[in-house]
Scaffold this motif. Structure first.
Motif, PDB file in Angstrom:
ATOM      1  N   VAL A  71       0.833  -1.202   0.000  1.00 44.19           N
ATOM      2  CA  VAL A  71       0.000   0.000   0.000  1.00 44.19           C
ATOM      3  C   VAL A  71       0.868   1.254   0.000  1.00 44.19           C
ATOM      4  O   VAL A  71       0.590   2.225  -0.691  1.00 44.19           O
ATOM      5  N   LEU A  72       1.959   1.236   0.787  1.00 42.84           N
ATOM      6  CA  LEU A  72       2.813   2.409   0.913  1.00 42.84           C
ATOM      7  C   LEU A  72       3.670   2.650  -0.320  1.00 42.84           C
ATOM      8  O   LEU A  72       3.918   3.790  -0.688  1.00 42.84           O
ATOM      9  N   THR A  73       4.134   1.605  -0.966  1.00 46.52           N
ATOM     10  CA  THR A  73       5.061   1.753  -2.085  1.00 46.52           C
ATOM     11  C   THR A  73       4.504   2.626  -3.201  1.00 46.52           C
ATOM     12  O   THR A  73       5.191   3.533  -3.654  1.00 46.52           O
ATOM     13  N   PRO A  74       3.258   2.429  -3.658  1.00 49.71           N
ATOM     14  CA  PRO A  74       2.757   3.338  -4.690  1.00 49.71           C
ATOM     15  C   PRO A  74       2.687   4.785  -4.222  1.00 49.71           C
ATOM     16  O   PRO A  74       2.942   5.698  -4.985  1.00 49.71           O
ATOM     17  N   ALA A  75       2.360   5.001  -2.940  1.00 52.11           N
ATOM     18  CA  ALA A  75       2.269   6.376  -2.430  1.00 52.11           C
ATOM     19  C   ALA A  75       3.622   7.065  -2.476  1.00 52.11           C
ATOM     20  O   ALA A  75       3.712   8.248  -2.744  1.00 52.11           O
ATOM     21  N   ILE A  76       4.682   6.310  -2.215  1.00 54.18           N
ATOM     22  CA  ILE A  76       6.013   6.895  -2.218  1.00 54.18           C
ATOM     23  C   ILE A  76       6.383   7.339  -3.622  1.00 54.18           C
ATOM     24  O   ILE A  76       6.952   8.388  -3.823  1.00 54.18           O
ATOM     25  N   GLY A  77       6.045   6.517  -4.604  1.00 50.07           N
ATOM     26  CA  GLY A  77       6.404   6.826  -5.983  1.00 50.07           C
ATOM     27  C   GLY A  77       5.368   7.674  -6.703  1.00 50.07           C
ATOM     28  O   GLY A  77       5.587   8.092  -7.824  1.00 50.07           O
ATOM     29  N   ALA A  78       4.250   7.913  -6.054  1.00 48.59           N
ATOM     30  CA  ALA A  78       3.176   8.666  -6.697  1.00 48.59           C
ATOM     31  C   ALA A  78       3.597  10.107  -6.933  1.00 48.59           C
ATOM     32  O   ALA A  78       4.521  10.619  -6.326  1.00 48.59           O
ATOM     33  N   ALA A  79       2.875  10.745  -7.835  1.00 48.66           N
ATOM     34  CA  ALA A  79       3.170  12.144  -8.181  1.00 48.66           C
ATOM     35  C   ALA A  79       2.577  13.060  -7.124  1.00 48.66           C
ATOM     36  O   ALA A  79       1.691  13.851  -7.381  1.00 48.66           O
ATOM     37  N   CYS A  80       3.095  12.959  -5.953  1.00 47.80           N
ATOM     38  CA  CYS A  80       2.691  13.795  -4.832  1.00 47.80           C
ATOM     39  C   CYS A  80       3.353  15.162  -5.031  1.00 47.80           C
ATOM     40  O   CYS A  80       4.513  15.231  -5.412  1.00 47.80           O
ATOM     41  N   THR A  81       2.636  16.227  -4.778  1.00 48.41           N
ATOM     42  CA  THR A  81       3.186  17.565  -4.966  1.00 48.41           C
ATOM     43  C   THR A  81       3.939  18.001  -3.719  1.00 48.41           C
ATOM     44  O   THR A  81       3.382  18.032  -2.623  1.00 48.41           O
ATOM     45  N   LEU A  82       5.206  18.328  -3.923  1.00 46.10           N
ATOM     46  CA  LEU A  82       6.052  18.774  -2.823  1.00 46.10           C
ATOM     47  C   LEU A  82       6.173  20.292  -2.860  1.00 46.10           C
ATOM     48  O   LEU A  82       6.131  20.895  -3.924  1.00 46.10           O
ATOM     49  N   PRO A  83       6.358  20.911  -1.703  1.00 43.09           N
ATOM     50  CA  PRO A  83       6.600  22.354  -1.711  1.00 43.09           C
ATOM     51  C   PRO A  83       7.952  22.656  -2.351  1.00 43.09           C
ATOM     52  O   PRO A  83       8.842  21.809  -2.369  1.00 43.09           O
TER      53      PRO A  83
END
Length: 154
Positions: free
Chosen positions: A13-25
């Protein structure tokens, strides 16, 4: 065996979140470093030893920050109903003691640490005895930084 299955599920579950296109400041790496320095300065001022930054704990913290941002939520409960200790263990860090601070809206690493130090529970986590390592993550949640700092001892 059940614990292994839960850990494997959480890691999946966590692995996709880490690689996901999450927007960083902007300047996220510098913000994270600043938060770590400010946290260790608070510990030094209280006579506590400095904590080491651990890549596995960074992974757990960043994954949770991204998950909160991607799901427009703010909670210690994360992907699949996970709790901080489960997310930490899913990275391979076997912990006997752990804690998590989350915050939303502070623009700098120093500001988030100052905010946590003004809250008794968060302050207790920052100054906790017996902790060896920390990890930190940040992502934009509704346009403002969402911070996660985890503390652990193996």
């Amino acid at each position: 065996m059940k614990a292994l299955a839960v850990s494997a599920l959480l890691l999946a579950v966590l692995t996709p979140a880490i690689g996901a296109a999450c927007t960083l400041p902007s300047g996220a790496a510098a913000l994270l470093a600043e938060a770590g320095s400010a946290m260790n300065a608070q510990r030094a001022g209280a006579g506590r030893k400095a904590l080491d930054r651990d890549a596995r704990l960074d992974q757990a913290a960043q994954a949770h920050a991204c998950w909160m941002a991607d799901n427009a939520t703010f909670s210690h409960k994360g992907a699949g109903g996970s709790l901080p200790k489960q997310r930490i263990k899913a990275t391979g860090y076997v912990t006997r003691l752990s804690a998590e601070n989350i915050a939303h809206g502070q623009a700098t690493g120093s500001a988030v640490i100052a905010s946590w130090m003004a809250s008794s529970g968060h302050r207790e986590n920052i100054l906790r005895r017996g902790i060896d390592d920390y990890g930190v993550g940040v992502a934009l949640l509704q346009g403002r930084p969402a911070w996660v700092m985890v503390f652990a001892a193996d």
